[in-house]
Design a protein around this motif. Structure first.
Motif, short mmCIF file in Angstrom:
data_model
loop_
_atom_site.label_atom_id
_atom_site.label_comp_id
_atom_site.label_asym_id
_atom_site.label_seq_id
_atom_site.Cartn_x
_atom_site.Cartn_y
_atom_site.Cartn_z
N TYR A 185 0.83 -1.20 0.00
CA TYR A 185 0.00 0.00 0.00
C TYR A 185 0.87 1.26 0.00
O TYR A 185 0.61 2.21 -0.75
N ASP A 186 1.88 1.27 0.84
CA ASP A 186 2.76 2.45 0.93
C ASP A 186 3.45 2.74 -0.40
O ASP A 186 3.53 3.90 -0.83
N GLU A 187 3.93 1.69 -1.04
CA GLU A 187 4.62 1.88 -2.32
C GLU A 187 3.65 2.38 -3.40
O GLU A 187 4.01 3.22 -4.23
N LEU A 188 2.46 1.90 -3.38
CA LEU A 188 1.46 2.34 -4.36
C LEU A 188 1.08 3.80 -4.13
O LEU A 188 0.92 4.58 -5.09
N ILE A 189 0.92 4.18 -2.87
CA ILE A 189 0.56 5.56 -2.56
C ILE A 189 1.67 6.52 -2.99
O ILE A 189 1.41 7.60 -3.55
N ALA A 248 1.38 6.86 -6.64
CA ALA A 248 0.14 7.50 -7.08
C ALA A 248 0.18 9.01 -6.88
O ALA A 248 -0.35 9.76 -7.71
N ASN A 249 0.78 9.47 -5.77
CA ASN A 249 0.84 10.92 -5.52
C ASN A 249 2.06 11.58 -6.14
O ASN A 249 2.28 12.79 -5.96
N GLY A 250 2.88 10.82 -6.85
CA GLY A 250 4.01 11.38 -7.58
C GLY A 250 5.27 11.57 -6.78
O GLY A 250 6.27 12.09 -7.30
N SER A 251 5.27 11.15 -5.51
CA SER A 251 6.48 11.30 -4.70
C SER A 251 7.57 10.30 -5.10
O SER A 251 8.72 10.46 -4.72
N LYS A 252 7.17 9.28 -5.85
CA LYS A 252 8.14 8.30 -6.31
C LYS A 252 7.79 7.93 -7.75
O LYS A 252 6.65 7.56 -8.04
N GLN A 253 8.75 8.05 -8.63
CA GLN A 253 8.53 7.76 -10.04
C GLN A 253 8.53 6.25 -10.30
O GLN A 253 9.26 5.50 -9.64
N CYS A 254 7.72 5.85 -11.24
CA CYS A 254 7.70 4.44 -11.62
C CYS A 254 7.06 4.31 -12.99
O CYS A 254 6.36 5.22 -13.46
#
Length: 305
Positions: free
Chosen positions: A73-77, A80-86
Motif C-alpha cells: 500500500y505504501d509503495e502504491l501511494i 500514485a501521488n508522484g512522490s516516487k517515479q515508476c
C-alpha cells in the motif's frame, strides 16, 4: 464477511469428501466453484507459494526480508501521488500483487508469499498459471484446520480461516441460501462475483436457514425439466413459491445404494472373468497333453492282441 456463516460451514465441512453437509444433503465444494465464482482458470502451471527466490525485479522494490500488505500500500501511494517515479508496468505489478495478497491469498500475519514475486515479474504470462487451483487448495487447507479446531476443542467462538473466505460466502449464497432481497432479482452473471458483490448478507438466521435446506431457484430454473423432476408436483408460475422440494436425502441414498450395487457387480464380474480365464488355461493345457502323449488304452489293447 459473515462470521456466523463461516462458523456454520466449518461445522458442516467434510474433509474426506471435499464438501459440506447441509442438513442431510452433501453439497460438494470443488475447483469448478472457484472458476464460476471468480473466473480463474483451474488448469495450468503450478504455483509454489513457498519459493523464496529473491532474484526478481518486483522483489527489489522492497528493502525488507519480509514484505507485508501494508508495505505494498505504501509503495502504491508513493507512486500514485508522484512522490516516487515508476513505470506503468511497475505500478500494475504492485497493484496485482496487492490484489493477490489482500483478497485471494491473505494470511493472519499480512505477509506476502515470496513465491508470488517471480510470477509477478512477467505480468504478460499470468494466464499460464493455475490461479484457481492455488486459491482453492489454500482455502480448503485452512478450512480443514478450522473445522478440526472447532470439532476437537468445542469452542466455536475462536477459529481462523485464511484465504479467499468471500468465495465461501458466494458459494453458500449460490448453492444453499436464498439470495433474493427486497427489490432485487437474481440474474446470471459470469463470474458470479459480479452479482454477489452488491448483495448484503444478513448475519441473522444463517443456522436455521442451513438446517431448513433451502435452495434458491429462479423462474427460469423452475421451468427446467431436471428441476421439475426434483419437485413433488409440477411447478407453475403462480404456485412456484408454495411448492415443496422433494426429499433430496432419499435421492442421495438411492444413488449411493446404486453405486454400491454397481461396485459389487463390477467386483463379481472381475472375479468371474478371472475364473473363466483360468478354466481356459486349464483346458488348453489338457488339450496340449492329449496331443503330446500317446493313448495308453490303445497301446494296451494292441499288446494284448
Amino acid at each position: 464477511m459473515s462470521k456466523t456463516l463461516l462458523r456454520e460451514l466449518c461445522f458442516r465441512w467434510v474433509e474426506r469428501r471435499g464438501g459440506f453437509w447441509i442438513r442431510s444433503i452433501f453439497v460438494p465444494f470443488t475447483r469448478l466453484d472457484v472458476y464460476v465464482s471468480l473466473g480463474f482458470r483451474v488448469a495450468g502451471e503450478n504455483i509454489d507459494l513457498g519459493n523464496n527466490n529473491i532474484d526478481c525485479q518486483t522483489r527489489t522494490i522492497f528493502h525488507s526480508t519480509n514484505v507485508s500488505v501494508d508495505m505494498i500500500y505504501d509503495e502504491l501511494i508513493k507512486r500514485a501521488n508522484g512522490s516516487k517515479q515508476c513505470s506503468i508496468d511497475e505500478f500494475c505489478r504492485l497493484y496485482i500483487l496487492l490484489g493477490l495478497s489482500e483478497f485471494l491469498l491473505p494470511n493472519r500475519s499480512g505477509r506476502v508469499f515470496l513465491g508470488l514475486f517471480k510470477i509477478i515479474d512477467n505480468i504478460q504470462c499470468l494466464h499460464r498459471y493455475d490461479w484457481g487451483g492455488v486459491v482453492y487448495d489454500y482455502l480448503v487447507g485452512s478450512l480443514c484446520c478450522a473445522s478440526m479446531s472447532i470439532t476437537n476443542k468445542g469452542n466455536s467462538n475462536y477459529f481462523c480461516i485464511v484465504g479467499c473466505v468471500y468465495l465461501l460466502q458466494m458459494w453458500a449464497l449460490e448453492h444453499v441460501l436464498f439470495a433474493k432481497t427486497k427489490g432485487q432479482s437474481r440474474c446470471a452473471k459470469f463470474p458470479q462475483i459480479l452479482f454477489w458483490k452488491d448483495v448484503k448478507f444478513p448475519d441473522s438466521g444463517v443456522a436455521s436457514t442451513l438446517q431448513k435446506n433451502l435452495v434458491p431457484l429462479t423462474k427460469e430454473e423452475l421451468h427446467q425439466e431436471v428441476v421439475k423432476e426434483a419437485l413433488k408436483e409440477p411447478c407453475s408460475g403462480k404456485k412456484g413459491k408454495t411448492k415443496k422440494i422433494r426429499e433430496l436425502a432419499e435421492i442421495v441414498k438411492e444413488n449411493e445404494a446404486l453405486s454400491r450395487a454397481l461396485d459389487h457387480q463390477a467386483a463379481v464380474i472381475g472375479t468371474l472373468e478371472k475364473v473363466v480365464s483360468r478354466l481356459e488355461e486349464v483346458l488348453a493345457e489338457k488339450e496340449n497333453q492329449e496331443k503330446g502323449e500317446p493313448n495308453l488304452s490303445n497301446e494296451n489293447h494292441v499288446h494284448k492282441d
